[in-house]
Design a protein around this motif. Structure first.
Motif, PDB file in Angstrom:
ATOM      1  N   SER A 308       0.841  -1.198   0.000  1.00  0.00           N
ATOM      2  CA  SER A 308       0.000   0.000   0.000  1.00  0.00           C
ATOM      3  C   SER A 308       0.874   1.246   0.000  1.00  0.00           C
ATOM      4  O   SER A 308       1.876   1.320   0.727  1.00  0.00           O
ATOM      5  CB  SER A 308      -0.924   0.031   1.222  1.00  0.00           C
ATOM      6  OG  SER A 308      -1.817  -1.055   1.206  1.00  0.00           O
ATOM      7  N   GLN A 309       0.480   2.194  -0.833  1.00  0.00           N
ATOM      8  CA  GLN A 309       1.094   3.521  -0.831  1.00  0.00           C
ATOM      9  C   GLN A 309       0.027   4.506  -0.371  1.00  0.00           C
ATOM     10  O   GLN A 309      -1.063   4.567  -0.951  1.00  0.00           O
ATOM     11  CB  GLN A 309       1.594   3.882  -2.225  1.00  0.00           C
ATOM     12  CG  GLN A 309       2.695   2.966  -2.722  1.00  0.00           C
ATOM     13  CD  GLN A 309       3.094   3.271  -4.154  1.00  0.00           C
ATOM     14  OE1 GLN A 309       2.250   3.560  -4.984  1.00  0.00           O
ATOM     15  NE2 GLN A 309       4.393   3.217  -4.432  1.00  0.00           N
ATOM     16  N   MET A 310       0.336   5.280   0.686  1.00  0.00           N
ATOM     17  CA  MET A 310      -0.685   6.091   1.340  1.00  0.00           C
ATOM     18  C   MET A 310      -0.235   7.546   1.490  1.00  0.00           C
ATOM     19  O   MET A 310       0.309   7.931   2.526  1.00  0.00           O
ATOM     20  CB  MET A 310      -1.030   5.491   2.710  1.00  0.00           C
ATOM     21  CG  MET A 310      -1.692   4.127   2.616  1.00  0.00           C
ATOM     22  SD  MET A 310      -2.002   3.353   4.219  1.00  0.00           S
ATOM     23  CE  MET A 310      -0.345   2.795   4.607  1.00  0.00           C
ATOM     24  N   PRO A 311      -0.430   8.342   0.449  1.00  0.00           N
ATOM     25  CA  PRO A 311      -0.167   9.786   0.594  1.00  0.00           C
ATOM     26  C   PRO A 311      -1.304  10.458   1.364  1.00  0.00           C
ATOM     27  O   PRO A 311      -2.463  10.030   1.304  1.00  0.00           O
ATOM     28  CB  PRO A 311      -0.112  10.271  -0.854  1.00  0.00           C
ATOM     29  CG  PRO A 311      -0.988   9.314  -1.601  1.00  0.00           C
ATOM     30  CD  PRO A 311      -0.838   7.983  -0.918  1.00  0.00           C
ATOM     31  N   GLN A 312      -0.959  11.513   2.083  1.00  0.00           N
ATOM     32  CA  GLN A 312      -1.945  12.233   2.897  1.00  0.00           C
ATOM     33  C   GLN A 312      -1.605  13.719   2.884  1.00  0.00           C
ATOM     34  O   GLN A 312      -0.435  14.091   2.968  1.00  0.00           O
ATOM     35  CB  GLN A 312      -1.936  11.702   4.333  1.00  0.00           C
ATOM     36  CG  GLN A 312      -2.953  12.338   5.252  1.00  0.00           C
ATOM     37  CD  GLN A 312      -2.782  11.862   6.694  1.00  0.00           C
ATOM     38  OE1 GLN A 312      -1.973  12.403   7.445  1.00  0.00           O
ATOM     39  NE2 GLN A 312      -3.520  10.837   7.066  1.00  0.00           N
ATOM     40  N   ILE A 313      -2.627  14.547   2.762  1.00  0.00           N
ATOM     41  CA  ILE A 313      -2.433  15.998   2.790  1.00  0.00           C
ATOM     42  C   ILE A 313      -3.372  16.588   3.842  1.00  0.00           C
ATOM     43  O   ILE A 313      -4.589  16.360   3.800  1.00  0.00           O
ATOM     44  CB  ILE A 313      -2.718  16.633   1.414  1.00  0.00           C
ATOM     45  CG1 ILE A 313      -1.800  16.046   0.343  1.00  0.00           C
ATOM     46  CG2 ILE A 313      -2.513  18.146   1.488  1.00  0.00           C
ATOM     47  CD1 ILE A 313      -2.089  16.558  -1.051  1.00  0.00           C
ATOM     48  N   ASN A 314      -2.810  17.335   4.785  1.00  0.00           N
ATOM     49  CA  ASN A 314      -3.588  17.970   5.838  1.00  0.00           C
ATOM     50  C   ASN A 314      -3.472  19.488   5.720  1.00  0.00           C
ATOM     51  O   ASN A 314      -2.381  20.018   5.506  1.00  0.00           O
ATOM     52  CB  ASN A 314      -3.084  17.552   7.229  1.00  0.00           C
ATOM     53  CG  ASN A 314      -3.028  16.051   7.385  1.00  0.00           C
ATOM     54  OD1 ASN A 314      -4.058  15.410   7.510  1.00  0.00           O
ATOM     55  ND2 ASN A 314      -1.823  15.481   7.370  1.00  0.00           N
TER      56      ASN A 314
END
Length: 813
Positions: A308-314
Motif C-alpha cells: 500500500s502507498q498512502m499519501p496524505q495531505i492535511n
C-alpha cells in the motif's frame, strides 16, 4: 439517577460543612498573621525563611518557613505594629511595610522576592530552579530560563520530558502506556492527537513556564486516563501592555510543508485580551507491506501479499480567542472561544496478490481509495474565579459547550485480475458518506478552603452530557448507477451523562506532606445502532487517591502515591461501522466495549533535586486493546476488552554538565506490559515482554550559536497481540537568537539516517502476519520566531469542565 446524584452532592456539602464546623469548634481564638512569598513571575517561593519583627526595634518575635505554595503563618501574636521579612538562597531579602495587628486574623500582602544576581569579573551568576523538580503528586520540568526554551517548540521540549514518548502517529505515551491526557494551563486542548501535535509544534518554547507530568492524578481531576496527565503551563500575565509572537516554518521530506502561527495578548486596566491563530499545510507519505497467511479449518493455507502507498495531505486552521475581566480584586470572569476548520485528503493505492502456494499467485486485486474529510469544531467556555477571603478560600466555576462537525466522503474502486494480469471480472465500486455530529455540555465548580496553616480542603462537583450522531450512507455500483448498499448503510447514536464530585484533604508537616482524596462518578450511557438492540449502561464508581511525600534530608526525598482510574471507550471505537482497506481487510468499531479500570501505585526518589527515579505498578481490568481478528479469509481491525493488563515500570532521569559549553541529560524508561484474556475470536491471549526506551540529548554552545543532538532507542515490545520491532533515530539542530532573544532562527534535521520504522507482527488469535511500515520521517525544517512587545504578558490560567469528554473525540489532522 437523580436520587443518586443528589446523594453525592449532599454528601460532599455535608463533608465540607463538617470539616469547617469541626475546625471552628476546636480552634482557640488567637491572632494569626498569614502571607505569601512569590518570585518575579508570581511563582511561590517554597521553604524560605520568614521572620516576624517588631516595628519599634526590629527584634525577632517569631520565625517560620513557607510551605510548597509559598504561604507562611504566625499564630498567637499579641496586638501591635510589625514587619515581615523573607530570606532564601538566591534571592534578595524582602520586607513588608509596617502594619498593625488588632483583629483575630490579618493577611499581609504578597512579598515579591527578586533573584540575587552577582557579577564576578565578567561572569554572571543567577540562581534558578532545577530543570526537573519532584513535587508531592507530579514531576515538574522547569522550562523557563532553561536551555530548552529558545529555539524549541513545545512538542520538541515535551519529547525530552522524563518518561514521555511520541510515536510516528503523534500518539503520546507515558512510561510505556498510551492514553495520556494533555492539557495547557490546566485546560484540555480539545484536539485529536495529530491536531494536538500541530498545536504544540506552533507553540514557541519561550512562552512555556513549565511542564507538569502527573502519573497519578488526584481526585480533583477527572478519573479518566490510566497513563496520567501532562499539563503545559504557559507564562503568567504580569504587566500591562501588548505583546505577541509570530512563528513561520517550512520543511521538506518527500514534499514541502509549511506552518505559521500568530499569538497576541493585550492587558489594559482590568481587561486582558488574548488570541492565537495557526495555519499549516502538512503532506505526509507512508508505505506499508503486509504479508499474512490465513489457515482454514482443514489446515489449508491462503497467502496474501499486500503493498500500500498512502499519501496524505492535511490543511489546518486553529484559533483561540479569549478575555479576562477583573470585576474586583477578588473576582475575575472570563470567556474563551476556540475551534478549528481542517481538511484532509487520504489516498490509498493497494495491490494484493493471493495464492494457495507461497510465491505462486492464483489471483490479484488492486484497490484505489480516495477519502476527503473535513473537521470543524466550536468551543465556548465561561469561567468565574472568586477569592472569598484573603486566607486562601476560593471558588471557581466553569461552563463549557462544544460542537464537532466531521464529514467524510470515500470512494473505493477494486479491480480483480487473473495470474496472467488479465481482468478476472467486473470491478467493485463502492462509496460512502459519513457525517458525524457531536455535542458536549459540561459544568463544574471547585472550592478550596484552608482549615489551618498546614491543612487544606478541596471539594467540587461536575456534570457532563454528550451526544454523538454518526450516519453511514453507503452505495454500490449496479448497472452503471450507484444504489443504496443496505448491508453497510446504518446510523449510530450514542448518549452519555456523567455526574461527579470529589473531596481532597492535604496536610503538610515539617519535612513532608500527605494528601487523601475521593472522587465519585455516576455514568449513564446508551448506544443505539438502528435495527439492533440498544446497549444501555449505568454505573457508580468511587476513585480513591493518596499521596505521601517525605524529605529525608537536604539531598534525599521519597514519595508514594496510589490512585484508581477509569478509561471509557472513545466515541470512534464505539461506532460499529465498517471501513474498508480492500475487500479482505477492514476496520470495525465495537459498541459493546466496556470501560477499563486501573489501580496505579508509584514510588519516587529524588537525589539533590537532579536525579529522579520512579518505580510503578498498575493493574488494568477490561483493558481496551486494539486487535486484528480473522473471520474466514478476511482480517479486520477492532478494539476489545482484554481481561487483565499488568504493567511494571522504572524511570530514571538525570542531567549532567561536561563543560561550560557542553551539557546533556539522559532518560531510561524500563517497563513490562503483560496481557491475559480468553474467550476471544481465535483463542486466548497470555503474553508479556520486558522493554525499554533510552533517550539522550546533548547541548553545545559555540559563541552565539546553540547546537543540539538527540538520539533515542526503543527496544522490541509486546503490546496486546502485537510484536513491535525495535526503533531508533538521531535528530540534530542548530539555532541562534538575535535582538535580545526576540528573534530566533533554528535549522533542524529529524531522523538524520532515515532509520525510524514501525514494523509489527503477530501470531496470536489465529493470526500469522507481518506489517512493515515506513513513513517520510527524515525532515529538514527551518523555523523563525519573532517575539514583540511586553514578553511578560500571558492570559490568566484556568481549566474548563469538558476536558475528558472532548479528549475522546477523534478526527482532524
Amino acid at each position: 439517577m437523580k436520587s443518586i446524584t443528589t446523594k453525592i452532592y449532599y454528601t460532599l456539602l455535608l463533608t465540607i460543612w463538617g470539616f469547617s464546623a469541626a475546625f471552628a469548634q476546636t480552634a482557640k481564638p488567637t491572632i494569626t498573621i498569614t502571607g505569601k512569598l512569590v518570585g518575579e513571575q508570581n511563582t511561590p517561593i517554597d521553604y524560605a525563611t520568614v521572620s516576624l519583627l517588631k516595628a519599634t526595634d526590629s527584634t525577632v518575635v517569631k520565625g517560620t518557613l513557607t510551605n510548597v505554595d509559598g504561604v507562611y503563618a504566625f499564630d498567637n501574636i499579641s496586638p501591635g505594629n510589625y514587619i515581615v521579612k523573607g530570606t532564601t538562597v538566591g534571592y534578595n531579602k524582602a520586607a513588608s511595610a509596617v502594619f498593625s495587628v488588632t483583629n483575630a486574623r490579618l493577611a499581609v500582602p504578597d512579598l515579591t522576592m527578586h533573584p540575587n544576581v552577582k557579577s564576578l569579573n565578567t561572569v554572571t551568576i543567577t540562581s534558578s530552579r532545577p530543570l526537573i523538580e519532584r513535587k508531592i503528586d507530579r514531576t515538574v520540568m522547569n522550562v523557563e530560563n532553561s536551555v530548552l526554551a529558545a529555539g524549541n517548540t513545545a512538542l520538541e521540549i515535551l519529547q525530552k520530558a522524563p518518561g514521555v514518548d511520541v510515536d510516528k502517529d503523534d500518539n503520546i505515551s507515558l512510561n510505556g502506556k498510551q492514553g495520556v491526557t494533555v492539557m495547557i494551563n490546566d485546560k484540555l486542548t480539545y484536539l485529536s492527537p495529530a491536531q494536538l501535535a500541530t498545536l504544540l509544534r506552533s507553540t514557541d518554547g519561550t512562552t512555556i513556564q513549565s511542564i507538569e507530568i502527573i502519573t497519578n492524578p488526584s481526585a480533583k481531576y477527572d478519573a479518566s486516563g490510566n497513563s496520567g496527565i501532562i499539563n503545559i503551563k504557559l507564562k503568567k500575565n504580569k504587566q500591562s501592555g501588548t505583546n505577541g509572537s509570530v512563528n513561520i516554518g517550512v520543511g521538506r521530506n518527500k514534499r514541502s510543508r509549511d506552518n505559521m502561527s500568530l499569538n497576541l495578548n493585550h492587558k489594559e486596566g482590568n481587561l486582558n485580551l488574548f488570541g492565537t491563530f495557526s495555519h499549516g499545510d502538512n503532506p505526509r507519505y507512508r508505505e506499508m507491506n503486509i504479508e499474512r497467511i490465513i489457515t482454514d479449518g482443514t489446515g489449508k493455507h491462503t497467502y496474501f501479499s499486500q503493498l500500500s502507498q498512502m499519501p496524505q495531505i492535511n490543511h489546518y486552521n486553529n484559533y483561540n480567542l479569549g478575555a479576562d475581566y477583573d470585576v474586583s480584586s477578588k473576582n475575575t470572569i472570563g470567556v474563551v472561544v476556540s475551534g478549528y476548520s481542517n481538511t484532509e485528503h487520504d489516498g490509498n493505492y493497494n495491490h494484493t496478490i493471493i495464492g494457495s502456494t507461497l510465491g505462486v499467485p492464483d489471483s490479484s486485486l488492486s484497490t484505489n481509495s480516495s477519502i476527503n474529510q473535513s473537521y470543524k469544531n466550536f468551543t465556548l467556555n465561561l469561567n468565574d474565579r472568586l477569592k472569598i477571603d484573603t486566607l486562601g478560600q476560593e471558588l471557581g466555576i466553569d461552563l463549557d459547550y462544544s460542537k464537532f462537525n466531521n464529514n467524510s466522503k470515500a470512494d473505493y474502486n477494486t479491480d480483480y485480475f487473473l495470474p496472467n494480469g488479465s481482468i478476472q471480472h467486473a470491478p467493485q465500486l463502492l462509496r460512502n458518506q459519513t457525517p458525524s455530529n457531536i455535542e458536549i455540555y459540561s459544568g463544574k465548580a471547585d472550592y478550596t478552603k484552608p482549615l489551618n496553616k498546614t491543612m487544606k480542603l478541596e471539594a467540587g462537583v461536575k456534570f457532563s452530557s454528550v451526544k454523538t450522531d454518526n450516519d453511514l450512507q453507503a452505495q454500490k455500483s449496479s448497472g452503471g448507477l450507484y444504489v443504496n448498499d443496505t448491508s453497510r448503510t446504518n446510523r449510530f447514536i450514542y448518549k452519555e451523562k456523567i455526574d461527579a464530585g470529589y473531596v481532597n484533604l492535604n496536610k503538610e508537616y515539617k519535612n513532608g506532606s500527605v494528601q487523601l482524596g475521593l472522587r465519585a462518578e455516576y455514568t449513564q450511557s446508551n448506544g443505539d445502532l438502528l435495527g439492533s438492540t440498544p446497549v444501555d449502561r449505568s454505573y457508580l464508581n468511587l476513585f480513591p487517591s493518596m499521596f505521601i511525600n517525605q524529605k529525608l534530608n537536604k539531598k534525599n526525598e521519597i514519595g508514594f502515591s496510589y490512585s484508581r482510574r477509569i478509561d471509557r471507550p472513545s466515541y470512534d471505537n464505539l461506532n460499529p461501522f465498517i471501513y474498508y482497506l480492500d475487500p479482505y481487510t477492514y476496520s470495525q468499531g465495537n459498541s459493546f466495549l466496556k470501560p477499563q479500570y486501573t489501580n496505579n501505585f508509584e514510588f519516587t526518589y529524588t537525589y539533590n533535586k537532579t536525579i529522579n527515579v520512579s518505580m510503578g505498578y498498575s493493574k488494568t481490568t477490561d483493558a481496551i486493546t486494539e486487535l486484528i481478528l480473522t473471520q474466514g479469509n478476511k482480517s479486520f481491525e477492532t478494539h476489545a476488552n482484554l481481561q487483565v493488563q499488568n504493567s511494571y515500570n522504572i524511570n530514571v532521569y538525570s542531567p549532567y554538565t561536561i563543560a561550560n559549553w557542553w551539557t546533556g541529560n539522559f532518560n531510561f524508561n524500563g517497563f513490562y506490559l503483560g496481557f491475559k484474556s480468553n474467550g476471544l475470536i481465535g483463542g486466548s491471549v497470555d503474553n508479556g515482554k520486558k522493554a525499554f526506551v533510552f533517550r539522550t540529548t546533548q547541548n553545545f554552545m559555540f559563541g552565539k550559536f546553540k547546537a543540539e543532538v538527540s538520539g533515542d532507542y526503543h527496544s522490541s515490545l509486546t503490546y496486546g497481540i502485537f510484536n513491535i520491532f525495535p526503533r531508533h533515530g538521531i535528530d540534530a539542530a542548530i539555532s541562534r537568537s538575535f535582538a535580545n532573544k526576540k528573534f530566533n532562527v533554528k535549522l533542524g534535521l529529524d531522523d538524520i539516517f532515515n532509520t525510524r520504522r514501525n514494523d509489527i507482527s503477530s501470531n496470536e488469535l489465529s493470526n500469522d502476519f507481518t506489517v512493515k511500515q515506513k513513513s517520510d520521517s527524515r525532515l529538514l525544517k527551518l523555523n523563525i520566531t519573532y517575539n514583540f512587545g511586553n514578553s511578560k504578558i500571558k492570559n490568566r490560567e484556568h481549566r474548563g469542565g469538558a476536558e475528558d469528554e472532548k479528549g475522546r473525540v477523534g478526527g482532524g489532522n
